[in-house]
Design a protein around this motif. Structure first.
Motif, PDB file in Angstrom:
ATOM      1  N   TYR A 285       0.843  -1.196   0.000  1.00 34.02           N
ATOM      2  CA  TYR A 285       0.000   0.000   0.000  1.00 34.02           C
ATOM      3  C   TYR A 285       0.885   1.256   0.000  1.00 34.02           C
ATOM      4  O   TYR A 285       2.042   1.224   0.478  1.00 34.02           O
TER       5      TYR A 285
ATOM      6  N   MET B 135      -5.779   2.797  -4.993  1.00 32.10           N
ATOM      7  CA  MET B 135      -7.170   2.513  -5.299  1.00 32.10           C
ATOM      8  C   MET B 135      -7.677   3.548  -6.295  1.00 32.10           C
ATOM      9  O   MET B 135      -7.648   4.754  -6.009  1.00 32.10           O
ATOM     10  N   ASP B 136      -8.137   3.135  -7.426  1.00 34.30           N
ATOM     11  CA  ASP B 136      -8.741   3.913  -8.514  1.00 34.30           C
ATOM     12  C   ASP B 136      -8.360   5.386  -8.516  1.00 34.30           C
ATOM     13  O   ASP B 136      -7.231   5.747  -8.816  1.00 34.30           O
TER      14      ASP B 136
ATOM     15  N   ASP C 242     -12.367  -1.294  -9.547  1.00 33.72           N
ATOM     16  CA  ASP C 242     -13.496  -2.214  -9.427  1.00 33.72           C
ATOM     17  C   ASP C 242     -14.429  -1.949 -10.605  1.00 33.72           C
ATOM     18  O   ASP C 242     -14.993  -0.863 -10.728  1.00 33.72           O
TER      19      ASP C 242
END
Length: 700
Positions: free
Chosen positions: A419, A441-442, A461
């Motif tokens: 991360y 994340m995106d 996602d």
């Protein structure tokens, strides 16, 4: 219809004619039926009956039995009578290859006959013959004359028929005109189907089997296109990957091919061809089929409509393809051809994308404390005495550790994904090489103040419904960033279609960043995980989508696999004999091998055995595997008889084929090298053949 399926984004079954096989209804939205084939000698009535009962009690809804000659065909009556006497009414299928007279006998006895167009009338001598159009039509007339009597018998007796084309047994005539291609397989079946339709016989099922899932998937899609275009209807489809092999590899290869089609609503009955006892095929079939129970796959995804630009679907054009079935509704156009494999064009980020083979990312985030010993599960072995690492052919390229740094030096080729906050804390390098890379994340990547100057992973996602597809504004901020690798996953029930929809979006926006496929499993058993990964990743890989894969499990699934491993360190269930990390890593490499996108081990093309088999296939396959499994990239076919030999070996490099009781014929490609080799020394002779052709290396 969208090219070959009712929908490219929603799960919808393909509408097919209803076929009656005894009291069993198949096609026309009836449940997907599961079946298998006996391996006993058909003249052994009681042995065949007992094995059939084991298959039926395991869940088989049809049982196929070989009938290589008239005497076996006649003995089907005794087998059927004994089964009915014992209270088993499961429909029986006679498997026919070279003997039309046996087919005509069997069609009067059993509920269904299977014929192979490649060897029912035509001959297979591996000869290149040039046919004029007139000569070709004469051959069709000859087929009609020989095949029509069987059609009439089936029609009279209410017997169903499967027209079963196999990639490896295309006739010389078909090969001469169409080559060794998927369209050749389709035309081989269509010739027989046209003859049957001319006799108003429609109780027909078709199959397009190959040991190569890429070819198999393309052939079924093309068959649907041709049936719909020529007849304005489709007949039920029997799905299978032929000669898939045994164990994990056989299951992965079968699930990749069969699952890819099932995901698009294609398939009315399935058979998984494993070199194992036939009753062990049925649980694999059931695991595949249960994914598509009513109501289990419904999620709306923004539609894809093939562009109407007049391209010929058979031409192999790689651009936007046209649909012969209509169109004109709003939606994204399909920017690739589903009938010809071509890997999506991407640029290179480190060792990912462009011409690099797909990478494997191993998820180690659920381990409580990662040690050098744990890396053995993903292909790296540390020798403390020499302070050196050895790296296997199936060694993961990256490991994901989430929020943890490692407290030991890593093998030179291995890199770690963490991360962003953890990445900021470490400057771990070896000889100046970065070892840790962040995963965002995106939209978090676009908003991040600090990024890696070489490689950044970005998770997306793929929900992709009508409202959110236009909200992916951050895609334009990521587009063609030379450091970004996209990681696509979906929480939708129809996850594969959702990820495929995102690939279409990327391609239509000319976004060429490489993509890693992220697939998590919430299933319970190792076998179910295997089916899940193979289906959802395999379907995308077979269409050229994906530059890497990362497989994972939910917390509950992980705990069950770990518990199974600790309790089952020996025994038949080899899948449970692996830690979750080892199981997932092995599955990832098996899946890439099955889809022909990364070769990391020997490939075995072995038939599932039947009453024609001339030696113990399971024992022989295990023996050959034990001495050749270190030959990376070599394809070895192990065939029980001449029917499944040399043609069904398809693209194998070397072949081991039963040619008589206790006798083996060895092949290089499709050329006979040694005949009538005694089976006691045949494995040693195979090794000699490998050595003579410089395909052998001594095992480490």
């Amino acid at each position: 219809m969208h090219l070959y399926t009712p929908s490219l984004t929603d799960y919808k079954r393909l509408a097919t004619r209803e076929v009656k096989i005894g009291d069993l209804l198949l096609g026309n939205f009836n449940p997907i039926r599961v079946q298998t084939m006996t391996t006993t000698d058909t003249m052994d009535t009681l042995g065949t009956v007992e094995q059939s009962i084991r298959c039926i009690e395991a869940g088989a809804e049809l049982v196929r039995i070989t009938a290589p000659s008239k005497k076996e065909a006649e003995n089907l009556q005794n087998i059927k009578d004994e089964l009915r006497k014992r209270g088993y009414n499961t429909p029986l299928v006679a498997d026919i290859h070279f003997t039309p007279n046996a087919a005509e006998i069997a069609a009067r006895i059993v509920e269904k006959v299977r014929v192979n167009p490649g060897n029912y009338v035509d001959k297979k001598k591996f000869e290149q013959i040039e046919y004029t159009d007139a000569e070709y039509l004469e051959e069709i007339d000859r087929i009609r004359e020989r095949f029509t009597p069987l059609v009439k018998i089936c029609k009279e007796h209410g017997t169903a028929m499967r027209i079963g084309t196999n990639h490896g047994s295309l006739s010389d005539r078909i090969m001469s005109r169409y080559g060794d291609t998927a369209i050749g397989m389709v035309e081989s079946a269509m010739e027989f189907l046209r003859i049957a339709r001319a006799e108003s016989f429609h109780n027909i099922v078709l199959s397009m089997k190959s040991s190569n899932p890429q070819v198999m998937v393309q052939a079924y899609r093309l068959l649907i296109q041709h049936m719909d275009g020529e007849f304005n209807e489709c007949y039920p489809l029997h799905l299978g990957v032929t000669e898939a092999g045994d164990g994990e590899d056989g299951r992965v290869k079968s699930a990749a091919g069969i699952g890819t089609l099932l995901e698009d609503g294609i398939g009315d009955t399935i058979r998984v061809s494993l070199t194992e006892d036939p009753e062990f095929e049925i649980p694999v079939c059931r695991d595949l089929v249960k994914r598509y129970s009513v109501g289990s796959r419904q999620t709306t995804v923004k539609s894809i409509v093939p562009a109407m630009n007049g391209n010929n679907l058979n031409s192999g054009d790689s651009g936007v393809v046209a649909s012969p079935f209509g169109g004109g509704r709003e939606g994204a156009s399909l920017p690739y051809s589903p009938f010809q494999y071509k890997r999506r064009e991407t640029f290179e980020v480190g060792n990912i994308g462009s011409k690099h083979v797909p990478v494997v990312i191993a998820d180690l985030s659920k381990l409580k404390n990662i040690t050098p010993k744990d890396l053995e599960q993903v292909g790296y072995k540390y020798d403390a005495d020499t302070d050196k690492w050895s790296i296997g052919d199936m060694a993961a390229d990256y490991i994901f550790t989430a929020n943890r740094k490692l407290n030991f030096d890593l093998p030179g080729t291995l890199k770690v994904i963490v991360y962003p906050e953890i990445w900021k804390e470490t400057n771990a390098t070896i000889a100046g090489e970065q070892k840790y890379y962040p995963i965002f994340m995106d939209s978090g990547y676009a908003e991040a103040e600090e990024k890696n100057d070489q490689l950044n992973f970005v998770m997306i996602d793929c929900y992709n419904d009508e409202e959110t597809i236009n909200d992916y504004t951050y895609l334009d901020q990521l587009a063609n960033d030379p450091t970004v690798v996209l990681c696509l996953s979906s929480t939708n029930k129809n996850a594969m279609q959702s990820v495929r929809r995102m690939f279409v979006e990327l391609m239509n926006r000319s976004i060429k960043n490489p993509v890693v496929l992220i697939t998590d499993s919430n299933w319970s058993t190792a076998d179910e995980h295997l089916i899940h990964y193979s289906t959802e990743c395999g379907a995308l890989l077979l269409d050229g989508m994906g530059d890497g894969i990362c497989l994972g499990m939910s917390a509950g699934s992980y705990e069950m696999q770990a518990a199974s491993y600790s309790q089952n360190t020996s025994g038949r269930n080899y899948l449970s004999n692996q830690s979750p990390e080892q199981f997932i890593n092995n599955t990832a490499f098996s899946l890439l091998q099955a889809t022909r996108t990364r070769i990391s081990k020997t490939e075995y093309i072995s038939c599932p055995s039947c009453g024609r088999t001339l030696f113990d296939l399971q024992e022989t396959t295990a023996k050959i595997r034990a001495v050749t499994n270190h030959l990376k990239g070599v394809k070895i076919a192990i065939m029980g008889c001449i029917v499944n030999g040399p043609g069904e070996m398809a693209d194998a490099d070397f072949g081991y084929v039963g040619s008589g009781p206790g006798k083996i014929t060895l092949y290089k490609g499709k050329e006979v090298v040694k005949r009538s080799v005694d089976s006691e020394v045949a494995v040693d002779e195979l090794i000699n053949l490998l050595k003579e052709n410089e395909a052998w290396v001594e095992p480490a």
